[in-house]
Scaffold this motif. Structure first.
Motif, PDB file in Angstrom:
ATOM      1  N   ASN A  42       0.808  -1.213   0.000  1.00 31.32           N
ATOM      2  CA  ASN A  42       0.000   0.000   0.000  1.00 31.32           C
ATOM      3  C   ASN A  42       0.843   1.266   0.000  1.00 31.32           C
ATOM      4  O   ASN A  42       0.778   2.078  -0.928  1.00 31.32           O
ATOM      5  CB  ASN A  42      -0.936  -0.032   1.213  1.00 31.32           C
ATOM      6  N   TYR A  43       1.668   1.428   1.027  1.00 35.53           N
ATOM      7  CA  TYR A  43       2.370   2.700   1.209  1.00 35.53           C
ATOM      8  C   TYR A  43       3.533   2.871   0.237  1.00 35.53           C
ATOM      9  O   TYR A  43       3.729   3.946  -0.326  1.00 35.53           O
ATOM     10  CB  TYR A  43       2.874   2.823   2.643  1.00 35.53           C
ATOM     11  N   TYR A  44       4.298   1.800   0.008  1.00 35.91           N
ATOM     12  CA  TYR A  44       5.497   1.933  -0.814  1.00 35.91           C
ATOM     13  C   TYR A  44       5.284   1.544  -2.280  1.00 35.91           C
ATOM     14  O   TYR A  44       5.567   2.334  -3.181  1.00 35.91           O
ATOM     15  CB  TYR A  44       6.636   1.104  -0.220  1.00 35.91           C
ATOM     16  N   SER A  45       4.786   0.347  -2.556  1.00 33.45           N
ATOM     17  CA  SER A  45       4.701  -0.114  -3.943  1.00 33.45           C
ATOM     18  C   SER A  45       3.682   0.678  -4.759  1.00 33.45           C
ATOM     19  O   SER A  45       4.002   1.223  -5.815  1.00 33.45           O
ATOM     20  CB  SER A  45       4.349  -1.607  -3.979  1.00 33.45           C
ATOM     21  N   LEU A  46       2.455   0.753  -4.283  1.00 28.45           N
ATOM     22  CA  LEU A  46       1.411   1.476  -5.008  1.00 28.45           C
ATOM     23  C   LEU A  46       1.250   2.914  -4.552  1.00 28.45           C
ATOM     24  O   LEU A  46       0.593   3.715  -5.220  1.00 28.45           O
ATOM     25  CB  LEU A  46       0.073   0.735  -4.860  1.00 28.45           C
ATOM     26  N   GLN A  47       1.831   3.228  -3.412  1.00 27.04           N
ATOM     27  CA  GLN A  47       1.823   4.593  -2.856  1.00 27.04           C
ATOM     28  C   GLN A  47       0.415   5.156  -2.721  1.00 27.04           C
ATOM     29  O   GLN A  47       0.169   6.350  -2.923  1.00 27.04           O
ATOM     30  CB  GLN A  47       2.701   5.514  -3.714  1.00 27.04           C
ATOM     31  N   MET A  48      -0.522   4.272  -2.345  1.00 23.90           N
ATOM     32  CA  MET A  48      -1.920   4.688  -2.224  1.00 23.90           C
ATOM     33  C   MET A  48      -2.124   5.695  -1.111  1.00 23.90           C
ATOM     34  O   MET A  48      -2.957   6.588  -1.211  1.00 23.90           O
ATOM     35  CB  MET A  48      -2.795   3.456  -1.990  1.00 23.90           C
ATOM     36  N   ARG A  49      -1.397   5.541  -0.017  1.00 21.04           N
ATOM     37  CA  ARG A  49      -1.601   6.413   1.143  1.00 21.04           C
ATOM     38  C   ARG A  49      -0.545   7.509   1.300  1.00 21.04           C
ATOM     39  O   ARG A  49      -0.634   8.330   2.203  1.00 21.04           O
ATOM     40  CB  ARG A  49      -1.615   5.563   2.421  1.00 21.04           C
ATOM     41  N   ARG A  50       0.471   7.521   0.437  1.00 20.79           N
ATOM     42  CA  ARG A  50       1.563   8.471   0.620  1.00 20.79           C
ATOM     43  C   ARG A  50       1.146   9.914   0.379  1.00 20.79           C
ATOM     44  O   ARG A  50       1.764  10.843   0.898  1.00 20.79           O
ATOM     45  CB  ARG A  50       2.741   8.119  -0.283  1.00 20.79           C
ATOM     46  N   SER A  51       0.100  10.109  -0.419  1.00 20.88           N
ATOM     47  CA  SER A  51      -0.391  11.473  -0.650  1.00 20.88           C
ATOM     48  C   SER A  51      -1.211  11.991   0.525  1.00 20.88           C
ATOM     49  O   SER A  51      -1.436  13.200   0.655  1.00 20.88           O
ATOM     50  CB  SER A  51      -1.238  11.517  -1.930  1.00 20.88           C
ATOM     51  N   GLU A  52      -1.657  11.075   1.391  1.00 19.12           N
ATOM     52  CA  GLU A  52      -2.479  11.453   2.543  1.00 19.12           C
ATOM     53  C   GLU A  52      -1.691  11.526   3.846  1.00 19.12           C
ATOM     54  O   GLU A  52      -2.011  12.322   4.723  1.00 19.12           O
ATOM     55  CB  GLU A  52      -3.613  10.432   2.730  1.00 19.12           C
ATOM     56  N   PHE A  53      -0.673  10.654   3.989  1.00 17.93           N
ATOM     57  CA  PHE A  53       0.026  10.514   5.254  1.00 17.93           C
ATOM     58  C   PHE A  53       1.534  10.546   5.060  1.00 17.93           C
ATOM     59  O   PHE A  53       2.057  10.002   4.082  1.00 17.93           O
ATOM     60  CB  PHE A  53      -0.304   9.164   5.920  1.00 17.93           C
ATOM     61  N   THR A  54       2.219  11.149   6.020  1.00 21.16           N
ATOM     62  CA  THR A  54       3.642  10.878   6.145  1.00 21.16           C
ATOM     63  C   THR A  54       3.765   9.455   6.691  1.00 21.16           C
ATOM     64  O   THR A  54       2.789   8.862   7.150  1.00 21.16           O
ATOM     65  CB  THR A  54       4.319  11.853   7.115  1.00 21.16           C
ATOM     66  N   LEU A  55       4.971   8.901   6.654  1.00 28.15           N
ATOM     67  CA  LEU A  55       5.155   7.546   7.164  1.00 28.15           C
ATOM     68  C   LEU A  55       4.756   7.466   8.633  1.00 28.15           C
ATOM     69  O   LEU A  55       4.062   6.531   9.053  1.00 28.15           O
ATOM     70  CB  LEU A  55       6.609   7.103   6.989  1.00 28.15           C
ATOM     71  N   GLU A  56       5.161   8.448   9.426  1.00 24.55           N
ATOM     72  CA  GLU A  56       4.821   8.449  10.852  1.00 24.55           C
ATOM     73  C   GLU A  56       3.311   8.536  11.044  1.00 24.55           C
ATOM     74  O   GLU A  56       2.743   7.831  11.893  1.00 24.55           O
ATOM     75  CB  GLU A  56       5.508   9.609  11.559  1.00 24.55           C
ATOM     76  N   GLN A  57       2.644   9.365  10.262  1.00 23.45           N
ATOM     77  CA  GLN A  57       1.189   9.495  10.367  1.00 23.45           C
ATOM     78  C   GLN A  57       0.497   8.192   9.969  1.00 23.45           C
ATOM     79  O   GLN A  57      -0.490   7.799  10.589  1.00 23.45           O
ATOM     80  CB  GLN A  57       0.702  10.638   9.471  1.00 23.45           C
ATOM     81  N   TYR A  58       1.036   7.528   8.953  1.00 20.80           N
ATOM     82  CA  TYR A  58       0.416   6.280   8.513  1.00 20.80           C
ATOM     83  C   TYR A  58       0.577   5.185   9.569  1.00 20.80           C
ATOM     84  O   TYR A  58      -0.351   4.413   9.827  1.00 20.80           O
ATOM     85  CB  TYR A  58       1.020   5.824   7.188  1.00 20.80           C
ATOM     86  N   GLN A  59       1.733   5.137  10.198  1.00 19.28           N
ATOM     87  CA  GLN A  59       1.940   4.178  11.285  1.00 19.28           C
ATOM     88  C   GLN A  59       0.932   4.415  12.402  1.00 19.28           C
ATOM     89  O   GLN A  59       0.327   3.461  12.925  1.00 19.28           O
ATOM     90  CB  GLN A  59       3.366   4.296  11.822  1.00 19.28           C
ATOM     91  N   ASP A  60       0.721   5.667  12.750  1.00 15.50           N
ATOM     92  CA  ASP A  60      -0.240   5.994  13.806  1.00 15.50           C
ATOM     93  C   ASP A  60      -1.673   5.669  13.364  1.00 15.50           C
ATOM     94  O   ASP A  60      -2.498   5.226  14.176  1.00 15.50           O
ATOM     95  CB  ASP A  60      -0.136   7.474  14.176  1.00 15.50           C
ATOM     96  N   PHE A  61      -1.956   5.886  12.087  1.00 17.95           N
ATOM     97  CA  PHE A  61      -3.262   5.551  11.529  1.00 17.95           C
ATOM     98  C   PHE A  61      -3.529   4.044  11.665  1.00 17.95           C
ATOM     99  O   PHE A  61      -4.616   3.618  12.091  1.00 17.95           O
ATOM    100  CB  PHE A  61      -3.305   5.983  10.065  1.00 17.95           C
ATOM    101  N   LEU A  62      -2.528   3.230  11.341  1.00 16.26           N
ATOM    102  CA  LEU A  62      -2.665   1.779  11.450  1.00 16.26           C
ATOM    103  C   LEU A  62      -2.860   1.341  12.896  1.00 16.26           C
ATOM    104  O   LEU A  62      -3.663   0.455  13.192  1.00 16.26           O
ATOM    105  CB  LEU A  62      -1.444   1.077  10.851  1.00 16.26           C
ATOM    106  N   LEU A  63      -2.132   1.968  13.802  1.00 18.98           N
ATOM    107  CA  LEU A  63      -2.268   1.607  15.214  1.00 18.98           C
ATOM    108  C   LEU A  63      -3.635   2.003  15.759  1.00 18.98           C
ATOM    109  O   LEU A  63      -4.162   1.344  16.661  1.00 18.98           O
ATOM    110  CB  LEU A  63      -1.150   2.246  16.033  1.00 18.98           C
TER     111      LEU A  63
END
Length: 354
Positions: free
Chosen positions: A177-198
């Motif tokens: 999701n985050y790296y290969s297709l970069q679906m969430r990279r436009s919405e979240f920084t890596l740190e924000q995405y980690q927190d979103f998952l948690l």
């Protein structure tokens, strides 16, 4: 220093002693069942019954499984839930909940709701149209009702209370999701995405807690940047491990440990252990000969560089004859022998429940 074969023999000896120890009476705690949530690391065949290309119910998958059956496990043989169930004194095979060959009597001592290619994030499950985590919880809710109808409310609640819950999920959220297709990279920084998952994880744990889960093991992420498929994509760095991916996994693991500690203080009666495997799996990959392996940078199936799922098939002439020599079965998933070694290591985290 132990040779590769000597260390491999040591792990087999350890497995034997663990199996003996679980037969010794303890304080009265028992394991009633192994109940599994997660992705392809623990999916024992649910994707066979889902309209997705993320399947492995065909040869050479399962060639070393009892009977040589391609069950839908992304492996040449058994997965960690199977080994952990056996180590806990239960059955050696954990059935997939969607498999019509099994009934509630089979599921009463162990069941798997996991789905290959899924993640915490619904968007991750949508990529290959697999079972999202919220749906795994719905299956668990249905399972509880069926179990209650089958055994009565008191016995069903006892099984749910004394079961060990294995949760292994999260890698696909990053590598797909985050790296290969970069679906969430436009919405979240890596740190924000980690927190979103948690945040999603917290909701998941609260839901299964409300349904009766009390003894839960959350498996940390492994060094995902060292998967053969990720090495293949890292051609600009001589096909070495992708350290950006590894660092993302390490940081997520750090946050997950804090999250587990928080759960243990907020939910009365719950016992969650964080099963750290990153360093151990990294050691297997970087020092394969010490564990009796010969190859760690590619998988056994096909060329072992990028194939998984339908690309790993009997038409490919390059599949190795002996998967026990390989850390990985295909370009993403461990071989059965790796799963067995890792399961013996992971079992120490479950012993607090026994």
């Amino acid at each position: 220093m132990l040779t590769g074969m000597a260390l491999a023999d040591l792990y087999n000896l350890l497995l034997f002693f663990v199996q003996i120890l679980i037969l010794v009476p303890n304080s009265g705690a028992t394991v009633s069942a192994i109940i599994v949530f997660g992705d392809s690391t623990v999916d024992t065949g649910n994707n066979n019954y889902v309209p997705t290309i993320a399947k492995s119910n065909f040869p050479p998958y399962g060639r070393d499984f009892p009977g040589g059956l391609p069950t839908g496990r992304f492996c040449n043989g058994r997965l960690p839930p199977d080994f952990l169930s056996e180590l806990a004194g239960l059955k050696p095979i954990i059935p997939a909940y969607l498999d019509p060959a099994y009934s509630i009597s089979d599921f009463a001592t162990g069941v798997c709701f996991a789905s290959a290619a899924t993640g915490y994030d619904n968007a991750t499950a949508d990529i290959l149209r697999v079972i999202p985590l919220w749906k795994e919880v719905e299956y668990f809710r249905d399972y509880k009702k069926r179990l209650t109808d089958y055994l009565g409310i008191e016995k069903a609640n006892e099984i749910l209370r004394e079961a060990i819950y294995i949760v292994s999920i999260g890698s696909n959220d990053f590598i797909e999701n985050y790296y290969s297709l970069q679906m969430r990279r436009s919405e979240f920084t890596l740190e924000q995405y980690q927190d979103f998952l948690l945040g999603i994880s917290e909701n998941f744990f609260n839901q299964i807690y409300q349904l009766g889960a009390r003894k839960i093991s959350l498996t940390g992420l492994s060094p995902v940047g060292c998967l053969p498929a990720e090495r293949t994509g890292n051609f600009m760095d001589s096909f070495n491990c992708n350290e950006e991916y590894n660092n993302a996994a390490l940081e997520f693991n750090r946050k997950a440990k804090i999250f587990v500690a928080k759960l243990n203080t907020e939910l009365p009666g719950i016992r969650v252990v964080y099963a750290e495997i990153y360093d151990f799996v990294s050691e297997i990959i970087t020092k394969p000969s010490e564990f009796g392996f010969e190859v760690a940078d590619i998988g056994c199936c096909a060329t072992g560089t990028f194939e998984t799922g339908f690309l790993c098939n009997t038409d490919n002439p390059f599949t190795c004859p002996d998967a026990d020599k390989y850390v990985f079965w295909d370009s993403i998933h461990p071989s059965e022998r790796t799963n067995k070694i890792v399961s013996v290591y992971l079992f120490k985290y479950l012993q607090s429940f026994l």
